[in-house]
Design an enzyme around this catalytic site. Structure first.
Site, short mmCIF file in Angstrom:
data_model
loop_
_atom_site.label_atom_id
_atom_site.label_comp_id
_atom_site.label_asym_id
_atom_site.label_seq_id
_atom_site.Cartn_x
_atom_site.Cartn_y
_atom_site.Cartn_z
N ASN A 100 -6.46 10.80 -0.72
CA ASN A 100 -6.51 9.74 -1.71
C ASN A 100 -5.95 10.22 -3.05
OD1 ASN A 100 -7.58 7.74 -0.09
ND2 ASN A 100 -9.71 8.16 -0.67
N ASN A 104 -12.65 5.66 9.58
CA ASN A 104 -13.22 5.74 8.23
C ASN A 104 -14.17 4.56 8.06
OD1 ASN A 104 -11.25 3.78 8.21
ND2 ASN A 104 -10.20 4.51 6.40
N CYS A 119 -5.83 6.12 7.93
CA CYS A 119 -5.16 5.10 7.11
C CYS A 119 -4.16 4.38 7.99
CB CYS A 119 -4.47 5.74 5.91
SG CYS A 119 -3.49 4.55 4.95
N GLY A 120 -4.39 3.10 8.23
CA GLY A 120 -3.55 2.34 9.13
C GLY A 120 -2.16 2.06 8.59
N ASN A 121 -2.06 1.63 7.31
CA ASN A 121 -0.74 1.41 6.72
C ASN A 121 0.03 2.72 6.64
OD1 ASN A 121 -0.90 -1.41 6.26
ND2 ASN A 121 -2.15 -1.05 4.45
N ASN A 130 0.89 -1.17 0.00
CA ASN A 130 0.00 0.00 0.00
C ASN A 130 0.93 1.22 0.00
OD1 ASN A 130 -2.61 1.09 2.35
ND2 ASN A 130 -2.26 1.67 0.25
N GLU A 175 -10.95 0.28 -1.92
CA GLU A 175 -10.92 1.50 -1.12
C GLU A 175 -11.58 2.68 -1.84
OE1 GLU A 175 -7.52 2.64 1.18
OE2 GLU A 175 -6.50 0.76 0.75
N ARG A 176 -12.14 3.59 -1.04
CA ARG A 176 -12.70 4.84 -1.57
C ARG A 176 -11.63 5.62 -2.31
NH1 ARG A 176 -14.93 8.13 3.51
NH2 ARG A 176 -12.85 7.56 4.20
N THR A 234 -6.68 -0.11 8.03
CA THR A 234 -7.98 0.07 8.68
C THR A 234 -8.96 -1.02 8.23
OG1 THR A 234 -8.65 1.67 6.98
CG2 THR A 234 -7.75 2.56 9.05
N GLY A 235 -8.82 -1.47 6.98
CA GLY A 235 -9.66 -2.55 6.49
C GLY A 235 -9.41 -3.85 7.23
N HIS A 287 -16.19 1.25 6.86
CA HIS A 287 -15.89 -0.02 6.20
C HIS A 287 -17.11 -0.92 6.19
CE1 HIS A 287 -11.44 0.21 5.86
NE2 HIS A 287 -11.58 1.04 6.88
N CYS A 337 -4.65 -2.81 3.28
CA CYS A 337 -5.43 -1.74 3.90
C CYS A 337 -5.44 -2.01 5.40
CB CYS A 337 -6.85 -1.69 3.34
SG CYS A 337 -7.89 -0.42 4.12
#
Length: 276
Positions: free
Chosen positions: A66, A159, A75-77, A13, A210-211, A221-222, A161, A219
């Protein structure tokens, strides 16, 4: 004007990171889109800005855009890359960093094994706060999409999901369902769509649409949202290995009152400058 940047990734990512801490930096949506363009710009999933703190008891502020130019909440990553960046650039020598985001404060910890732990906070399950249109919170929701009824878990990790359980991840209709859900009226701020295959109570495989980006190699957060959704459905244990196309993360979530913890790597790829 030329701007220095660092290209980074967390499990593939990928991000373009700018230092807006040492000097102010204001870019337009058109400039963000140019940076994110893989043919005419640098190319990335998201652009990250490292800024001075704006909240009490924080060390930095963290903004995420984005590739389509829209600013997003979390965004976790990217958070892991943020921690690696501020250490590599000598902006802090702290092992534990508190960072303000649009979604609130997160805590980043540089572990001894060079991995980065991110305290992603307590997940949001109340529909109105996700936001998601529903009468009350539930582990699963029924949503009509393109003439069929889908069963979704819906969670916010800062965010929104939506998480689907699938039998075969390889053949999951990511683009078709992901695009339809992003435009669905029950998701007023659009949504990131995760497709989760349960491998065991301790392991899942995951792909995320992702959006503003489309499918990404990973991802963060995903991954957190998928584990939360799986736990709420009684399918997963407290600690889960999440296998994404770009690599694996470890996610911990003990209970509904606890924060989600994410463990994973982050790497710098190259540095450069771009004329904007």
């Amino acid at each position: 004007m030329k701007y220095a940047f660092t290209k980074m990734h967390g499990l593939g990512n990928d991000f373009v990171v700018f230092d807006a801490f040492s000097q102010p930096l204001e870019l337009t949506p058109e400039q963000f889109r140019h940076i994110g363009d893989r043919n005419f710009g640098i190319g990335c999933d998201q652009i990250l800005l490292v800024e001075p703190p704006t909240l009490p008891d924080t060390d930095f502020n963290y903004r995420i855009f984005n590739a389509d130019g829209d600013e997003v909440e979390q965004c976790g990553n990217g958070a892991r890359c943020f921690a690696r960046y501020v250490h590599d650039k000598g902006l802090t020598d702290k092992r534990e960093i508190r960072v303000g985001t649009k979604a609130g404060v997160i805590t980043l910890l540089m572990e001894a094994d060079d991995m980065i732990r991110v305290n992603m906070g307590v997940p949001v399950l109340e529909p109105g706060q996700i936001p998601f249109v529903a009468d009350q919170a539930a582990a699963e929701y029924q949503v009509e999409v393109q003439g069929e009824t889908l069963t979704l878990g819906v969670v916010s990790m800062g965010n929104p999901h939506a998480v689907m359980v699938v039998d075969n991840l390889e053949h999951a209709p990511l683009e078709q369902i992901g695009s339809a859900l992003q435009q669905h009226p029950r998701f007023p701020q659009r949504v990131n769509v995760g497709f989760m295959q349960i491998l065991s109570a301790d392991a899942i495989a995951l792909r995320v649409f992702e959006r503003g980006v489309g499918e990404t190699l990973a991802c963060g957060t995903g991954a957190c949202a998928a584990v939360v959704s799986g736990r709420l459905r009684g399918l997963l244990n407290k600690t889960v290995k999440v296998s994404l196309p770009g690599g694996s993360l470890m996610i911990e979530w003990p209970d509904e009152q606890a924060p989600v913890l994410m463990y994973g790597p982050a790497a710098s790829v190259f540095e450069g400058s771009i004329e904007l």
